[in-house]
Design an enzyme around this catalytic site. Structure first.
Site, PDB file in Angstrom:
ATOM      1  N   SER A 148       0.625  -1.081   0.338  1.00 54.41           N
ATOM      2  CA  SER A 148      -0.162   0.172  -0.003  1.00 54.41           C
ATOM      3  C   SER A 148       0.408   1.587  -0.220  1.00 54.41           C
ATOM      4  O   SER A 148       1.998   1.100  -0.992  1.00 54.41           O
ATOM      5  CB  SER A 148      -0.656  -0.292   1.279  1.00 54.41           C
ATOM      6  OG  SER A 148      -1.722   1.331   1.488  1.00 54.41           O
ATOM      7  N   ASP A 224      -9.890  -5.853  -3.268  1.00 56.70           N
ATOM      8  CA  ASP A 224      -9.439  -4.489  -2.456  1.00 56.70           C
ATOM      9  C   ASP A 224     -10.434  -3.351  -2.520  1.00 56.70           C
ATOM     10  O   ASP A 224     -10.940  -3.088  -3.036  1.00 56.70           O
ATOM     11  CB  ASP A 224      -8.176  -4.418  -2.977  1.00 56.70           C
ATOM     12  CG  ASP A 224      -7.370  -3.183  -1.755  1.00 56.70           C
ATOM     13  OD1 ASP A 224      -8.068  -2.563  -1.667  1.00 56.70           O
ATOM     14  OD2 ASP A 224      -6.398  -3.629  -1.904  1.00 56.70           O
ATOM     15  N   HIS A 257      -7.231  -5.747   0.737  1.00 58.11           N
ATOM     16  CA  HIS A 257      -6.375  -5.431   1.262  1.00 58.11           C
ATOM     17  C   HIS A 257      -5.224  -5.326   2.340  1.00 58.11           C
ATOM     18  O   HIS A 257      -4.454  -5.187   3.248  1.00 58.11           O
ATOM     19  CB  HIS A 257      -6.317  -4.180   1.700  1.00 58.11           C
ATOM     20  CG  HIS A 257      -5.530  -3.033   1.417  1.00 58.11           C
ATOM     21  ND1 HIS A 257      -5.091  -2.392  -0.441  1.00 58.11           N
ATOM     22  CD2 HIS A 257      -5.297  -1.801   2.036  1.00 58.11           C
ATOM     23  CE1 HIS A 257      -4.189  -1.912   0.099  1.00 58.11           C
ATOM     24  NE2 HIS A 257      -4.329  -1.417   1.123  1.00 58.11           N
TER      25      HIS A 257
END
Length: 281
Positions: A148, A224, A257
């Site tokens: 991320s 996600d 995620h």
């Protein structure tokens, strides 16, 4: 450097360490896994940069990286994501996407963040010196990966220092911070309105401006929640295709995620890194 904890795992040592950082002006904590090794051996280093709200703890406890690192002789280093402590400024509204836990791997130029938020220099200069001096690390064989916000950091740092990092990979990276809400908030808050400075910390812009790597690997879950608005791997894929930059982008069906996703494919990433680092033995 102070040892916070030390635990044996897969024949190696998982340690957590603390030191006073010159770059951030604060105490910083990081984790290092050192696999079993022969006397006198020097081992390649894999850097892992974490995402928003995270510390070194998240990947250390949930990343499931130690078995492959022990088998392939990889040192695994996980820094924190921002400076912390009394006197360190935070997001004025207390939001999770700026300030504490959200250093975005840049050196801030804007007040009140410029003194402490120097995560680019911390990760690229200060902490490598500490790792090289205190662990059996072969600093001529380094690679970098992240998740991320940390995927953003891994891509931008790796593309900026292609001679240092022999492999670059990411899970769910923020590839175009200049074009998404998380990134625009962070880059404006830390660097101001000069978008020329933003481009140095934007993986899509770096590719457009000529940065190259031998190969790049990205895994992204198609379930996600941040995919469409914040991550935009399609932009990076298009930039790499236009530039002739090799990229393996894998959309993983049903994955989100979280570290459930990361831990599922961590082995594949580490084996990919190991193969490239071993080329430089």
């Amino acid at each position: 450097m102070e040892t916070v904890s030390s635990n044996k795992s897969y024949g190696g040592i998982q340690g957590v360490y603390r030191h006073k950082s010159k770059e951030t002006g604060m105490e910083m904590t990081f984790s290092v896994f050192v696999p079993p090794f022969d006397d006198g051996a020097r081992l390649p280093v894999v850097w892992y940069l974490s995402g928003l709200t995270c510390t070194h703890v998240n990947v250390t406890e949930k990343g499931e990286f130690r078995r492959v690192c022990a088998e392939r002789g990889l040192i695994f280093v996980a820094p924190d994501t921002s400076p912390r402590g009394d006197g360190v400024p935070d997001d004025p509204a207390g939001a999770y996407d700026f300030g504490s836990g959200a250093g975005f791997y840049v050196d801030a130029t804007q007040e009140p963040f410029a003194r402490h938020y120097r995560m680019w220099s911390y990760v690229t200069m200060e902490l490598p010196d500490i790792v090289g001096a205190n662990f059996p690390a072969d600093m001529s064989r380094q690679s970098i990966m992240g998740h991320s916000m940390g995927g953003h950091g891994a891509l931008t740092i790796g593309l900026t220092f292609p001679g240092r990092f022999k492999a670059i990979s990411a899970f769910s990276p923020i590839v175009a911070p200049s074009q998404v809400p998380w990134g625009r908030k962070a880059l404006a808050g830390y660097l101001g309105d000069d978008r020329a400075l933003w481009r140095r910390h934007d993986a899509v812009a770096l590719i457009e401006d000529g940065a190259r790597a031998a190969d790049l690997l990205i895994d992204q879950g198609d379930a996600d929640a941040f995919l469409a608005e914040q991550l935009r791997p399609d932009l990076f894929e298009a930039a790499c295709r236009a530039a002739g930059q090799p990229l393996t982008l894998r959309l993983r069906a049903g994955y989100d995620h979280s570290y459930y996703f990361i831990s599922t494919f961590m082995d594949e990433h580490l084996l990919w890194h190991a193969a490239r680092l071993e080329e430089y033995c």
